[in-house]
Enzyme design. Structure first.
Site, PDB file in Angstrom:
ATOM      1  N   ASP A   1       0.128  -7.876   1.644  1.00  0.00           N
ATOM      2  CA  ASP A   1       0.545  -6.472   1.629  1.00  0.00           C
ATOM      3  C   ASP A   1       2.072  -6.366   1.658  1.00  0.00           C
ATOM      4  O   ASP A   1       2.673  -6.024   2.682  1.00  0.00           O
ATOM      5  CB  ASP A   1      -0.083  -5.744   2.817  1.00  0.00           C
ATOM      6  CG  ASP A   1       0.121  -4.233   2.780  1.00  0.00           C
ATOM      7  OD1 ASP A   1       0.536  -3.719   1.731  1.00  0.00           O
ATOM      8  OD2 ASP A   1      -0.146  -3.582   3.808  1.00  0.00           O
TER       9      ASP A   1
ATOM     10  N   HIS B   1       0.818  -1.222   0.000  1.00  0.00           N
ATOM     11  CA  HIS B   1       0.000   0.000   0.000  1.00  0.00           C
ATOM     12  C   HIS B   1       0.849   1.268   0.000  1.00  0.00           C
ATOM     13  O   HIS B   1       0.318   2.379  -0.055  1.00  0.00           O
ATOM     14  CB  HIS B   1      -1.008  -0.012   1.159  1.00  0.00           C
ATOM     15  CG  HIS B   1      -0.431   0.222   2.522  1.00  0.00           C
ATOM     16  ND1 HIS B   1      -0.229  -0.783   3.432  1.00  0.00           N
ATOM     17  CD2 HIS B   1      -0.053   1.364   3.139  1.00  0.00           C
ATOM     18  CE1 HIS B   1       0.259  -0.267   4.550  1.00  0.00           C
ATOM     19  NE2 HIS B   1       0.370   1.041   4.398  1.00  0.00           N
TER      20      HIS B   1
ATOM     21  N   SER C   1       4.126   2.319   8.248  1.00  0.00           N
ATOM     22  CA  SER C   1       3.794   1.311   7.241  1.00  0.00           C
ATOM     23  C   SER C   1       5.015   0.836   6.464  1.00  0.00           C
ATOM     24  O   SER C   1       5.876   1.629   6.076  1.00  0.00           O
ATOM     25  CB  SER C   1       2.783   1.883   6.249  1.00  0.00           C
ATOM     26  OG  SER C   1       1.507   1.940   6.806  1.00  0.00           O
TER      27      SER C   1
END
Length: 251
Positions: free
Chosen positions: A111, A67, A204
């Site tokens: 992810d 992402h 992230s």
């Protein structure tokens, strides 16, 4: 992890901001300089704005969350303080972004993404690759996550220097209880039962390191970080070791 706050939510938490000021609820501490030499910072766009974390797997490859993909990316290595120039730093262009072919942006499954650097990084004491974990971690395993994400939640305050936090791998039962029906084999939870220690917005793609190996990548979690009973969710890299190796070999 990326979350959006509504104007009403911001107003609500602003009332208790004076209390939040005294408590870094993410529970981390400044990393010892160069103690996480695999740590990468992803810089996006023409202005090279900080976007995500990542981990260096070799002189040519960095891994991060899917992402975090953007049209233009650079990778900063050997960094501790993002706001100043450092003698150990290297900033390299990303030549190719390889998102996992089964990445699902809605469910957060698979992810992960590999970044091929335009030029090889120069390895040294401040820039070293880390090995992907050969086996999946057992519940209770002690791990460390690092990043430049917010040190408070839900009001975001970003540190200049790299932060570390020590957390433990959660059991599958704890993970499923917190996020019923949302956890796949490609995910793993980590935190502390009492809360107060967690990765958060801005972390992230950053590394979850257990016993000296890269066990996971910061993926997603609750809108408010570090809540008791809600551990952070990481990409479970032991499940993707073959894909990572094959992709790196194929260049």
């Amino acid at each position: 992890m990326f979350f959006l706050l509504t104007a009403l939510q911001i107003l609500a938490v602003a009332m208790v901001q004076s209390q939040e000021d005294e408590n870094k609820i993410i529970g981390g501490y400044p990393c010892i300089q160069n103690s996480q030499p695999w740590q990468a910072a992803l810089l996006a766009g023409p202005w090279s704005s900080f976007l995500c974390g990542g981990a260096m797997l070799s002189d040519h490859w960095v891994i991060t969350a899917a992402h975090c993909a953007r049209p233009i990316l650079r990778v900063a290595l050997g960094k501790n303080n993002l706001k100043r120039w450092e003698a150990t730093q290297q900033v390299l262009r990303v030549a190719r972004q390889v998102v996992h072919p089964r990445y699902n942006s809605r469910t957060h499954d698979n992810d992960l993404m590999l970044l091929r650097l335009e030029k090889p990084a120069r390895l040294g004491r401040a820039v070293k690759p880390i090995q992907v974990a050969q086996s999946c971690a057992n519940p209770g395993t002690s791990c460390r996550v690092s990043g430049w994400g917010t040190t408070t939640s839900p009001i975001a305050r970003y540190p200049n220097s790299l932060q570390c936090v020590n957390i433990n791998i959660s059991s599958e039962q704890e993970c499923q209880k917190a996020y019923s029906g949302a956890i796949t084999p490609g995910m793993i939870c980590a935190g502390v039962p009492q809360g107060g220690k967690d990765s958060c917005q801005g972390d992230s793609g950053g590394p979850l390191v257990c016993r000296g190996q890269l066990q996971g990548l910061v993926s997603w979690g609750m809108e408010r970080c570090a809540l008791p009973g809600y551990p952070g969710i990481y990409t479970n890299l032991c499940r993707y070791r073959n894909w990572i190796q094959e992709t790196m070999r194929a260049k």
